[in-house]
Design an enzyme around this catalytic site. Structure first.
Site, PDB file in Angstrom:
ATOM      1  NE  ARG A 124      -4.059  -1.939   1.933  1.00 39.49           N
ATOM      2  CZ  ARG A 124      -3.865  -3.061   2.607  1.00 39.49           C
ATOM      3  NH1 ARG A 124      -2.861  -3.188   3.434  1.00 39.49           N
ATOM      4  NH2 ARG A 124      -4.707  -4.052   2.448  1.00 39.49           N
ATOM      5  CE  LYS A 145      -0.011  13.826 -14.415  1.00 36.13           C
ATOM      6  NZ  LYS A 145      -0.345  14.220 -15.803  1.00 36.13           N
ATOM      7  CD  GLU A 187       8.183  16.628 -22.442  1.00 39.43           C
ATOM      8  OE1 GLU A 187       7.582  17.683 -22.131  1.00 39.43           O
ATOM      9  OE2 GLU A 187       7.590  15.573 -22.777  1.00 39.43           O
ATOM     10  CE  LYS A 229       6.020  17.503 -14.283  1.00 38.41           C
ATOM     11  NZ  LYS A 229       6.180  16.218 -14.960  1.00 38.41           N
ATOM     12  CD  GLU A 239      -3.051  16.952 -15.765  1.00 35.94           C
ATOM     13  OE1 GLU A 239      -2.141  16.183 -15.425  1.00 35.94           O
ATOM     14  OE2 GLU A 239      -3.372  17.163 -16.932  1.00 35.94           O
ATOM     15  NE  ARG A 243       1.137  17.411 -12.868  1.00 30.09           N
ATOM     16  CZ  ARG A 243       1.671  16.542 -12.036  1.00 30.09           C
ATOM     17  NH1 ARG A 243       1.279  16.517 -10.776  1.00 30.09           N
ATOM     18  NH2 ARG A 243       2.585  15.691 -12.447  1.00 30.09           N
ATOM     19  CG  ASN A 247      -1.143  17.764 -20.964  1.00 33.77           C
ATOM     20  OD1 ASN A 247      -0.453  16.758 -21.076  1.00 33.77           O
ATOM     21  ND2 ASN A 247      -2.035  17.929 -19.999  1.00 33.77           N
ATOM     22  CG  HIS A 250       2.351  16.638 -24.322  1.00 35.96           C
ATOM     23  ND1 HIS A 250       3.218  17.706 -24.273  1.00 35.96           N
ATOM     24  CD2 HIS A 250       3.012  15.588 -23.762  1.00 35.96           C
ATOM     25  CE1 HIS A 250       4.353  17.312 -23.675  1.00 35.96           C
ATOM     26  NE2 HIS A 250       4.243  16.041 -23.364  1.00 35.96           N
ATOM     27  CG  HIS A 254      -0.043  12.361 -26.045  1.00 39.45           C
ATOM     28  ND1 HIS A 254      -0.618  13.019 -24.980  1.00 39.45           N
ATOM     29  CD2 HIS A 254       1.158  11.913 -25.596  1.00 39.45           C
ATOM     30  CE1 HIS A 254       0.204  12.966 -23.933  1.00 39.45           C
ATOM     31  NE2 HIS A 254       1.280  12.309 -24.283  1.00 39.45           N
ATOM     32  CG  HIS A 267       7.045  11.922 -25.240  1.00 39.11           C
ATOM     33  ND1 HIS A 267       5.690  11.847 -25.449  1.00 39.11           N
ATOM     34  CD2 HIS A 267       7.236  12.879 -24.301  1.00 39.11           C
ATOM     35  CE1 HIS A 267       5.086  12.717 -24.663  1.00 39.11           C
ATOM     36  NE2 HIS A 267       6.002  13.358 -23.944  1.00 39.11           N
TER      37      HIS A 267
HETATM   38  N1  LIG Z   1       5.646  10.519 -14.996  1.00 36.46           N
HETATM   39  C1  LIG Z   1       5.670  11.559 -15.794  1.00 36.46           C
HETATM   40  O1  LIG Z   1       5.296  12.673 -15.414  1.00 36.46           O
HETATM   41  C2  LIG Z   1       6.207  11.395 -17.174  1.00 36.46           C
HETATM   42  C3  LIG Z   1       6.450  12.526 -17.966  1.00 36.46           C
HETATM   43  C4  LIG Z   1       7.015  12.342 -19.217  1.00 36.46           C
HETATM   44  C5  LIG Z   1       7.290  11.045 -19.664  1.00 36.46           C
HETATM   45  N2  LIG Z   1       7.034   9.967 -18.883  1.00 36.46           N
HETATM   46  C6  LIG Z   1       7.328   8.605 -19.327  1.00 36.46           C
HETATM   47  O2  LIG Z   1       8.726   8.502 -19.526  1.00 36.46           O
HETATM   48  C7  LIG Z   1       8.975   7.469 -20.478  1.00 36.46           C
HETATM   49  C8  LIG Z   1      10.035   7.929 -21.439  1.00 36.46           C
HETATM   50  O3  LIG Z   1      11.200   8.220 -20.718  1.00 36.46           O
HETATM   51  P1  LIG Z   1      12.645   8.241 -21.406  1.00 36.46           P
HETATM   52  O4  LIG Z   1      12.595   9.034 -22.643  1.00 36.46           O
HETATM   53  O5  LIG Z   1      13.611   8.604 -20.362  1.00 36.46           O
HETATM   54  O6  LIG Z   1      12.789   6.734 -21.907  1.00 36.46           O
HETATM   55  P2  LIG Z   1      13.554   5.457 -21.364  1.00 36.46           P
HETATM   56  O7  LIG Z   1      13.502   5.356 -19.905  1.00 36.46           O
HETATM   57  O8  LIG Z   1      13.045   4.314 -22.148  1.00 36.46           O
HETATM   58  O9  LIG Z   1      15.065   5.751 -21.815  1.00 36.46           O
HETATM   59  C9  LIG Z   1      15.387   5.812 -23.192  1.00 36.46           C
HETATM   60  C10 LIG Z   1      16.466   4.779 -23.555  1.00 36.46           C
HETATM   61  O10 LIG Z   1      17.717   5.232 -23.091  1.00 36.46           O
HETATM   62  C11 LIG Z   1      18.331   4.257 -22.251  1.00 36.46           C
HETATM   63  N3  LIG Z   1      19.091   5.021 -21.258  1.00 36.46           N
HETATM   64  C12 LIG Z   1      18.575   5.703 -20.205  1.00 36.46           C
HETATM   65  N4  LIG Z   1      19.538   6.396 -19.591  1.00 36.46           N
HETATM   66  C13 LIG Z   1      20.687   6.136 -20.247  1.00 36.46           C
HETATM   67  C14 LIG Z   1      22.024   6.590 -20.099  1.00 36.46           C
HETATM   68  N5  LIG Z   1      22.351   7.487 -19.161  1.00 36.46           N
HETATM   69  N6  LIG Z   1      22.942   6.114 -20.955  1.00 36.46           N
HETATM   70  C15 LIG Z   1      22.599   5.244 -21.942  1.00 36.46           C
HETATM   71  N7  LIG Z   1      21.355   4.810 -22.152  1.00 36.46           N
HETATM   72  C16 LIG Z   1      20.404   5.248 -21.317  1.00 36.46           C
HETATM   73  C17 LIG Z   1      17.214   3.437 -21.728  1.00 36.46           C
HETATM   74  O11 LIG Z   1      17.669   2.146 -21.385  1.00 36.46           O
HETATM   75  C18 LIG Z   1      16.261   3.413 -22.917  1.00 36.46           C
HETATM   76  O12 LIG Z   1      16.657   2.411 -23.818  1.00 36.46           O
HETATM   77  C19 LIG Z   1       7.639   7.148 -21.121  1.00 36.46           C
HETATM   78  O13 LIG Z   1       7.178   5.909 -20.653  1.00 36.46           O
HETATM   79  C20 LIG Z   1       6.721   8.255 -20.653  1.00 36.46           C
HETATM   80  O14 LIG Z   1       5.378   7.854 -20.524  1.00 36.46           O
HETATM   81  C21 LIG Z   1       6.499  10.133 -17.655  1.00 36.46           C
HETATM   82 ZN   LIG Z   2       5.826  14.880 -22.481  1.00 39.06          ZN
END
Ligand SMILES: NC(=O)c1ccc[n+]([C@@H]2O[C@H](COP(=O)([O-])OP(=O)(O)OC[C@H]3O[C@@H](n4cnc5c(N)ncnc54)[C@H](O)[C@@H]3O)[C@@H](O)[C@H]2O)c1
Ligand SMILES: [Zn+2]
Length: 366
Positions: A124, A145, A187, A229, A239, A243, A247, A250, A254, A267
């Site tokens: 939990r 999030k 971003e 942020k 949100e 907040r 977007n 987006h 999206h 993305h």
């Molecule tokens: N929670 C939120 O508010 C929020 C906001 C934006 C995005 N997201 C989420 O984030 C995700 C995307 O995140 P991302 O772009 O970081 O993708 P990711 O975590 O998949 O990383 C991208 C790639 O880079 C690799 N990688 C990461 N760090 C590395 C490093 N230092 N050196 C070498 N390789 C590395 C990872 O293994 C992966 O293959 C999505 O799932 C999205 O929905 C969440």
């Molecule tokens: Zn985004």
């Protein structure tokens, strides 16, 4: 040099530390936020990040007396699933992670969202700490999030669960593939365009150094991005209003990601095109003048795309945009600029204006 800021959420406030070579200081930083070595830690990472940084992080923690378990998930979005989560819960139980346990997320947004949701749901809810390793994760690690995907939709299962602390060691960014660096800046640019005109101008001047990951400037960019942020999230944690401006870019972003099939655009690339579109739509509808030129110029400086290449099914894009989470009763909702550094959510946007912008984007003549 370490920069620090606080996300102000009353009793759930937490610090963000940004700098080069911060991992040796992790035990001390954990202790400062109340996580002593008597609490078991579960370090979660992926198959790409793990081999690069896991031993280092684990080593520093163990030499300070922490007991550290590890979970490594396959790199990539497909790890954000309920079945993966279930397997992770099993590993936590076998390790003996109890209510005093802490989940540490070492990786990009995928690991952050997944490990964060593990922490939100395990027994939990237990504590968690974010150790972001991608530029994009400056965004995802702030705001609480967390969640996983369902086959029918991205981020459909999740929670709001704030971390105890974020430690962003920017030296990890050097191993990031170039496309991920470029994508992550989308971003950062977004945070500037929605909130802080002088930050936007600073990004414009320093884009080249930032793309080359100049440590001092990257630290500043991440710090400013997190500030924006944090300011927005602390005014509207769940949100209900403000907040939504996060977007920006987006609605179309999206739609492009899902219409093209996830993985075609990153993305950040999709959001960049979305911001170019929103700035043009703002001009079409008269919410702001003369923002699209600067917006597209800034995005181009970061080698981000600002037009649509190839064939697009307009109907499909419109359909996706209508289904956007911000939309209500089938109308289109867009965050549009008022000026550089200021945006607002608008509903009931007329379809013809969107179609005109889509055509301008396709022509790439603008
Ligand atoms: N929670 C939120 O508010 C929020 C906001 C934006 C995005 N997201 C989420 O984030 C995700 C995307 O995140 P991302 O772009 O970081 O993708 P990711 O975590 O998949 O990383 C991208 C790639 O880079 C690799 N990688 C990461 N760090 C590395 C490093 N230092 N050196 C070498 N390789 C590395 C990872 O293994 C992966 O293959 C999505 O799932 C999205 O929905 C969440
Ligand atoms: Zn985004």
């Amino acid at each position: 040099m370490m920069r620090s800021l606080t996300v102000d959420l009353k009793d759930r406030s937490y610090p963000i530390h940004i700098g080069e070579g911060l991992y040796p200081q992790l035990p001390q930083l954990l202790t400062e936020c109340g996580i002593q070595p008597d609490r078991p830690l579960m370090l979660v990472t992926d198959t790409q990040v793990g081999p690069l940084y896991m031993d280092e992080v684990k080593g520093h923690l163990e030499s300070a007396g922490y007991r550290v378990g590890t979970i490594t998930v396959p790199a990539g979005e497909s790890s954000k699933s309920l079945s993966r989560l279930e397997a992770m819960v099993e590993e936590c139980i076998r390790f003996g992670l109890d209510r005093a346990g802490v989940v540490l997320a070492l990786g990009g947004g995928v690991v952050g969202d997944l490990a964060g949701f593990l922490a939100a749901s395990y027994m939990r809810g237990i504590s968690f700490v974010q150790l972001p390793t991608t530029l994009l994760a400056h965004d995802s690690s702030v705001g609480g999030k967390v969640g996983v995907n369902h086959p029918l939709g991205k981020n459909m299962i999740g929670a709001f669960h704030q971390p105890e602390m974020v430690v962003f060691d920017v030296s990890t960014l050097r191993s990031l593939p170039e496309r991920e660096v470029v994508s992550g800046y989308a971003e950062v640019v977004k945070h500037a365009l929605i909130w802080d005109a002088s930050f936007a101008r600073w990004l414009h001047t320093n884009a080249s150094d930032l793309l080359h990951l100049d440590p001092e400037k990257v630290g500043h960019a991440i710090y400013q991005g997190c500030q924006v942020k944090a300011a927005i999230v602390s005014q509207d944690e769940k949100e209900s209003g403000l907040r939504a401006i996060l977007n920006y870019g987006h609605t179309l972003g999206h739609a492009l990601e899902s219409a093209a099939g996830y993985g075609t655009y990153t993305h950040g690339e999709a959001v960049a095109i979305g911001m170019a579109a929103a700035s043009m739509l703002g001009e079409e509808l008269g919410t702001a003048q003369e923002v699209s030129g600067f917006t597209r110029e800034l995005l181009r400086q970061f080698r981000l795309p600002v037009s649509l290449s190839g064939q697009w099914d307009e109907e499909l894009l419109l359909e996706h945009m209508k289904r956007d989470k911000k939309a209500r009763q089938g109308g289109y909702a867009f965050v549009l600029p008022r000026s550089i550094g200021e945006v607002q959510l608008y509903r009931d946007i007329e379809e013809q204006a969107i179609v005109r912008v889509l055509n301008r984007l396709k022509e790439g003549t603008t």
